[in-house]
Design a protein around this motif. Sequence first.
Motif, PDB file in Angstrom:
ATOM      1  N   VAL A 159       0.836  -1.192   0.000  1.00 51.04           N
ATOM      2  CA  VAL A 159       0.000   0.000   0.000  1.00 51.04           C
ATOM      3  C   VAL A 159       0.878   1.252   0.000  1.00 51.04           C
ATOM      4  O   VAL A 159       1.715   1.435   0.891  1.00 51.04           O
ATOM      5  CB  VAL A 159      -0.938   0.008   1.232  1.00 51.04           C
ATOM      6  N   SER A 179      -6.269   3.688  -1.131  1.00 53.48           N
ATOM      7  CA  SER A 179      -5.263   2.622  -1.065  1.00 53.48           C
ATOM      8  C   SER A 179      -5.306   1.890   0.276  1.00 53.48           C
ATOM      9  O   SER A 179      -5.190   0.670   0.314  1.00 53.48           O
ATOM     10  CB  SER A 179      -3.856   3.153  -1.353  1.00 53.48           C
ATOM     11  N   THR A 180      -5.485   2.624   1.379  1.00 56.83           N
ATOM     12  CA  THR A 180      -5.533   1.952   2.680  1.00 56.83           C
ATOM     13  C   THR A 180      -6.829   1.154   2.842  1.00 56.83           C
ATOM     14  O   THR A 180      -6.813   0.063   3.411  1.00 56.83           O
ATOM     15  CB  THR A 180      -5.350   2.951   3.838  1.00 56.83           C
ATOM     16  N   GLY A 223      -6.329  -1.903   0.746  1.00 54.98           N
ATOM     17  CA  GLY A 223      -5.385  -2.781   1.439  1.00 54.98           C
ATOM     18  C   GLY A 223      -6.068  -3.578   2.534  1.00 54.98           C
ATOM     19  O   GLY A 223      -5.822  -4.779   2.694  1.00 54.98           O
ATOM     20  N   VAL A 271       3.306  -1.170   3.909  1.00 51.53           N
ATOM     21  CA  VAL A 271       3.143   0.199   3.434  1.00 51.53           C
ATOM     22  C   VAL A 271       4.503   0.691   2.967  1.00 51.53           C
ATOM     23  O   VAL A 271       5.542   0.196   3.408  1.00 51.53           O
ATOM     24  CB  VAL A 271       2.602   1.142   4.522  1.00 51.53           C
ATOM     25  N   PHE A 273      -1.251  -1.165  -4.435  1.00 46.44           N
ATOM     26  CA  PHE A 273      -2.193  -0.048  -4.517  1.00 46.44           C
ATOM     27  C   PHE A 273      -1.383   1.240  -4.492  1.00 46.44           C
ATOM     28  O   PHE A 273      -0.774   1.579  -3.472  1.00 46.44           O
ATOM     29  CB  PHE A 273      -3.190  -0.081  -3.354  1.00 46.44           C
TER      30      PHE A 273
END
Length: 173
Positions: free
Chosen positions: A64, A87-88, A91, A105, A159
Amino acid sequence: YGKLRDKELVHKSKQFPYRYWTAWNMMRKMGGLEAGKAAKALEDAMEISTDNVPKIKGKTLVIVDVSGSMRGNKLSKNSEVTCADVSTLFGAIAHKVCEDATVMVFADAFAVVNVDSRGSILHNMQAISSYNVGGSTYAARPIMYMTQQKEKFDRMILFSDQQCYGYRSGHAL
């Protein structure tokens, strides 16, 4: 709010978790008792709707991007949602639908995220988002780390907004 908690109706709706999250996010920002009740029902629908996301067998590396461009860029000029929000969220959803997922991350640095296998999407989204790994976008770093660790995965899901730095001769990633 009962319809948002009705598994059969949520499954039939074919809505993916992102749609419920965007509505939840608006309710949360509105505040107030009714908005709070609606937000909780939307959170429940978001969890139920992950059943509409195909399950992924095997071992998956979920990476991510939480870089500056992700945190600073909105999805559109009229949106309050950042690329990092998406994205989070994705994820956290990927962690939930993957049989065996490792979540990382990255930005300048990288980190393996301690994602709660029993946690809600929102809880895990917050966990992913909480890491401060800088502002640049070195996507190769988590991949190189896992390669050095001799970790084997069936697939990798990344992502990102793809504003990533490449390898420069003489500079270790």
